[in-house]
Design a protein around this motif. Structure first.
Motif, short mmCIF file in Angstrom:
data_model
loop_
_atom_site.label_atom_id
_atom_site.label_comp_id
_atom_site.label_asym_id
_atom_site.label_seq_id
_atom_site.Cartn_x
_atom_site.Cartn_y
_atom_site.Cartn_z
N THR A 1 -4.47 3.88 3.23
CA THR A 1 -4.05 2.54 2.83
C THR A 1 -3.37 1.77 4.04
N SER B 1 -4.97 -1.63 5.40
CA SER B 1 -4.11 -2.86 5.40
C SER B 1 -4.46 -3.57 6.78
N SER C 1 -10.07 3.15 -6.74
CA SER C 1 -9.34 2.53 -5.44
C SER C 1 -9.76 0.80 -5.82
N GLY D 1 0.70 -1.09 0.00
CA GLY D 1 -0.09 -0.01 0.00
C GLY D 1 0.73 1.23 -0.07
N VAL E 1 -12.31 -2.69 0.04
CA VAL E 1 -11.87 -1.21 -0.20
C VAL E 1 -12.81 -0.48 -0.88
N THR F 1 -6.70 -1.89 -6.38
CA THR F 1 -6.93 -2.94 -5.54
C THR F 1 -7.19 -4.21 -6.28
#
Length: 352
Positions: A59, A63, A127, A32, A97, A131
């Protein structure tokens, strides 16, 4: 009536990594942060340091959130067949996400803090796309590592099976001859020898290769082996013990016996006057240390090929990780094997 068609066996499930471990969290945090840094340094990006810091914070929070979710849902996803566990992980990454980005954008637009881009839809879309791409690459890496670990485990189990299925024929014949000689002169000693042989064969030919023994059980097995060899070598075999280690330390089956067997075969047997085998065990920082040493003979009776020591090294490395070690060296007229076994907290993080 026609018999029902046989059911097609379900394909085995691809093993997932341990998402509850710190290395996985570190990998997600690193990926990230690197992604945000590359996007911030890309040509055409007009974001300042404040935008970069907010993106790194977002990020990092994602995570941690993803690691917790994957840790809790891993048992359920692991029950899926074939590669579906990895597909489920990928879907979880993308949807989590996307939902987080949508929630952040909605809160930011209502508060007017200016933390997210003006285009709410574009922020969520970008996003999820980022991802999906990064998640696919990261899961591919996890899959390759998992397959490699499966192959290593299979090779190690095959070596364990080969070792446990092998007891030197001459040792068996000598032991049976000793039993035959003792039956009339010392029936009690003959009975003890048969019992010791039975325990050795139970450990060597056991079918449960995955189960672990303990250090106390392994020392007891070594004692049985030494009792049998003492019938053949008599006063030529002397043993010194200085052991102060936890008896409940998990160990693979038959890890110590091959080392003691090598010590007798190459150190005691060739010497007319015999010698002393020293068995030691002490606590050291981070684990325990086991030492087995024997006198060096000028001319060993039978040259070895090193398979026993190499096998022990590989099994120790597989069960305890790279921090474990098995060293063999000649020192002051003796051959010394030193084995370091880390504590459970410092052993391999990928134990399943």
């Amino acid at each position: 009536m026609s018999s029902p068609a046989p059911r097609t066996p379900r394909p085995p499930s691809a093993p997932l990594p341990d998402f509850c471990s710190l290395p996985v969290l570190f990998a997600l945090l690193l990926v990230g942060a690197l992604t945000v840094t590359l996007m911030w340094l890309a040509p055409g990006n007009d974001g300042d340091l404040r935008d970069y810091s907010i993106a790194v914070l977002f990020t990092s929070w994602l995570s941690v959130l993803l690691t917790v979710a994957l840790c809790k849902l891993r048992p359920w996803m692991q029950r899926l067949p074939s590669l579906w566990p990895y597909a489920a992980v990928w879907l979880l990454l993308v949807t989590t996400v996307g939902a987080s980005a949508a929630l952040l954008g909605w809160i930011d637009h209502n508060l007017g803090a200016g933390l997210s881009p003006v285009s709410h839809f574009g922020f969520v879309r970008d996003s999820m796309v980022a991802t999906g791409l990064l998640g696919a690459g990261l899961l591919r890496y996890f899959y390759v590592v998992a397959q490699w670990q499966v192959r290593v485990a299979a090779a190690a189990q095959a070596q364990v099976a080969a070792l446990q299925a092998r007891i030197r024929p001459h040792f068996l014949f000598n032991s049976m001859n000793a039993v035959a000689a003792l039956i009339r002169v010392d029936p009690d000693a003959a009975e003890r020898t048969v019992e010791n042989l039975a325990e050795l064969f139970r450990a060597a030919l056991g079918s449960d290769l995955a189960a672990l023994s303990t250090l106390g059980e392994e020392w007891a097995l070594v004692d049985r082996y030494l009792d049998i060899e003492a019938l053949r070598l008599g006063d030529r075999l002397r043993v010194q013990r200085d052991i102060d280690v936890p008896a409940d330390l998990p160990l693979p089956h038959l890890l110590l016996q091959p080392l003691v067997e090598n010590a007798i075969r190459h150190g005691i047997q060739p010497l007319r006057e015999g010698g002393t085998i020293r068995l030691g065990g002490t606590r050291v920082p981070g684990g325990v240390e086991i030492v087995i040493d024997n006198p060096l003979a000028d001319a060993p009776a039978v040259p070895g090929n090193g398979h026993g020591l190499r096998n022990v090294r590989e099994r120790v490395r597989f069960h305890f990780g790279e921090r474990a070690s098995v060293r063999a060296e000649a020192s002051d007229g003796r051959f010394v094997v030193t084995m370091f076994l880390p504590e459970a907290a410092h052993a391999r993080p990928d134990r399943r």
